[in-house]
Design a protein around this motif. Structure first.
Motif, short mmCIF file in Angstrom:
data_model
loop_
_atom_site.label_atom_id
_atom_site.label_comp_id
_atom_site.label_asym_id
_atom_site.label_seq_id
_atom_site.Cartn_x
_atom_site.Cartn_y
_atom_site.Cartn_z
N GLU A 68 37.13 50.58 47.22
CA GLU A 68 37.98 49.63 46.49
C GLU A 68 37.23 48.33 46.21
OE1 GLU A 68 40.09 52.75 48.27
OE2 GLU A 68 38.98 51.24 49.38
N ILE A 69 36.54 47.82 47.20
CA ILE A 69 35.78 46.57 47.01
C ILE A 69 34.67 46.78 46.00
CG2 ILE A 69 34.15 44.98 48.13
CD1 ILE A 69 35.95 45.13 50.63
N LEU A 70 33.92 47.87 46.15
CA LEU A 70 32.83 48.14 45.21
C LEU A 70 33.35 48.34 43.80
CD1 LEU A 70 30.49 50.46 47.30
CD2 LEU A 70 30.08 48.08 46.63
N HIS A 71 34.44 49.05 43.65
CA HIS A 71 35.02 49.28 42.33
C HIS A 71 35.40 47.95 41.69
CE1 HIS A 71 37.67 50.71 39.15
NE2 HIS A 71 37.09 51.89 39.29
N ARG A 72 36.04 47.09 42.45
CA ARG A 72 36.43 45.78 41.93
C ARG A 72 35.20 44.94 41.54
NH1 ARG A 72 39.57 44.57 45.92
NH2 ARG A 72 38.16 43.20 47.05
N ARG A 73 34.18 44.97 42.36
CA ARG A 73 32.96 44.22 42.05
C ARG A 73 32.27 44.76 40.81
NH1 ARG A 73 30.52 43.15 48.14
NH2 ARG A 73 32.11 41.62 48.73
N PHE A 74 32.19 46.09 40.69
CA PHE A 74 31.56 46.66 39.50
C PHE A 74 32.37 46.34 38.25
CE2 PHE A 74 28.59 48.86 42.16
CZ PHE A 74 27.50 49.09 41.34
N GLU A 75 33.67 46.36 38.33
CA GLU A 75 34.48 45.98 37.17
C GLU A 75 34.14 44.56 36.72
OE1 GLU A 75 38.62 46.60 38.16
OE2 GLU A 75 38.60 48.51 37.09
N GLU A 76 33.97 43.66 37.67
CA GLU A 76 33.60 42.28 37.31
C GLU A 76 32.19 42.23 36.74
OE1 GLU A 76 33.33 37.83 39.27
OE2 GLU A 76 34.59 39.34 40.24
N MET A 77 31.28 42.99 37.33
CA MET A 77 29.91 43.02 36.82
C MET A 77 29.88 43.47 35.36
SD MET A 77 28.21 44.66 40.28
CE MET A 77 26.75 45.34 39.52
N PHE A 78 30.70 44.47 35.02
CA PHE A 78 30.75 44.98 33.66
C PHE A 78 31.19 43.90 32.66
CE2 PHE A 78 30.10 49.11 35.40
CZ PHE A 78 29.73 49.95 34.36
N SER A 79 31.86 42.87 33.13
CA SER A 79 32.30 41.79 32.23
C SER A 79 31.22 40.72 32.06
CB SER A 79 33.60 41.16 32.76
OG SER A 79 33.33 40.40 33.91
N GLN A 80 30.09 40.89 32.72
CA GLN A 80 28.99 39.93 32.64
C GLN A 80 27.83 40.55 31.86
OE1 GLN A 80 28.33 38.85 36.76
NE2 GLN A 80 30.47 38.31 37.05
N ASN A 81 26.65 39.99 31.97
CA ASN A 81 25.47 40.50 31.24
C ASN A 81 24.83 41.66 32.01
OD1 ASN A 81 25.66 38.65 29.14
ND2 ASN A 81 24.56 37.11 30.31
#
Length: 141
Positions: free
Chosen positions: A31-44
């Motif tokens: 869950e934590i990794l999924h949330r972090r990757f979702e945020e990463m996808f919104s960056q460069n």
């Protein structure tokens, strides 16, 4: 060798989590990794799967930024290849792909981090022409 580097889309994050968990020794929940990757996808950031004969055998990401000391740069991140597929030339092909892809995006340089204890990767990166320029520091806030 049927090798492909396919972009992973945001909705495909669950597909790469088992590999990220192996890389990180199951340090964080899915869950934590999924949330972090979702945020990463919104960056460069862009994520890719490494597919050998259509089977997912690895994962890596790439960050894109401009640095005052390096110009437009690409940072390969969280590179992980399943153990049974290592030492078969996949890493060399992967970095050929990374350099070509980064050049297409106007990058002048590539920089990366590697865990201090990952000696095999250090040898690989030095052979690829990377130079050790400093230390990576992390502080929890």
């Amino acid at each position: 060798m049927k090798l492909a580097f396919n972009k992973i889309l945001k909705e495909e994050i669950p597909q790469i989590l088992p590999l990220i968990q192996q890389l990180m020794g199951n340090t964080f929940s899915d869950e934590i990794l999924h949330r972090r990757f979702e945020e990463m996808f919104s960056q460069n950031y862009e994520c890719f799967g490494i597919f050998f004969e259509q089977k997912l055998v690895g994962v890596f990401g790439m960050w894109f930024m401009t640095r005052h000391y390096a110009g437009r740069s690409c940072e390969p991140d969280h590179i992980y290849i399943l153990e049974e597929y290592r030492s078969k030339g996949l890493g060399k092909k992967l970095f050929e792909f990374i350099y070509a892809y980064a050049a297409e995006k106007g990058c002048e340089t590539s920089e990366l981090n590697s865990y201090v204890s990952n000696y095999r990767s250090h040898k690989f990166y030095l052979n690829e022409g990377y130079e050790i320029k400093g230390y990576h520091f992390l502080k929890k806030l």
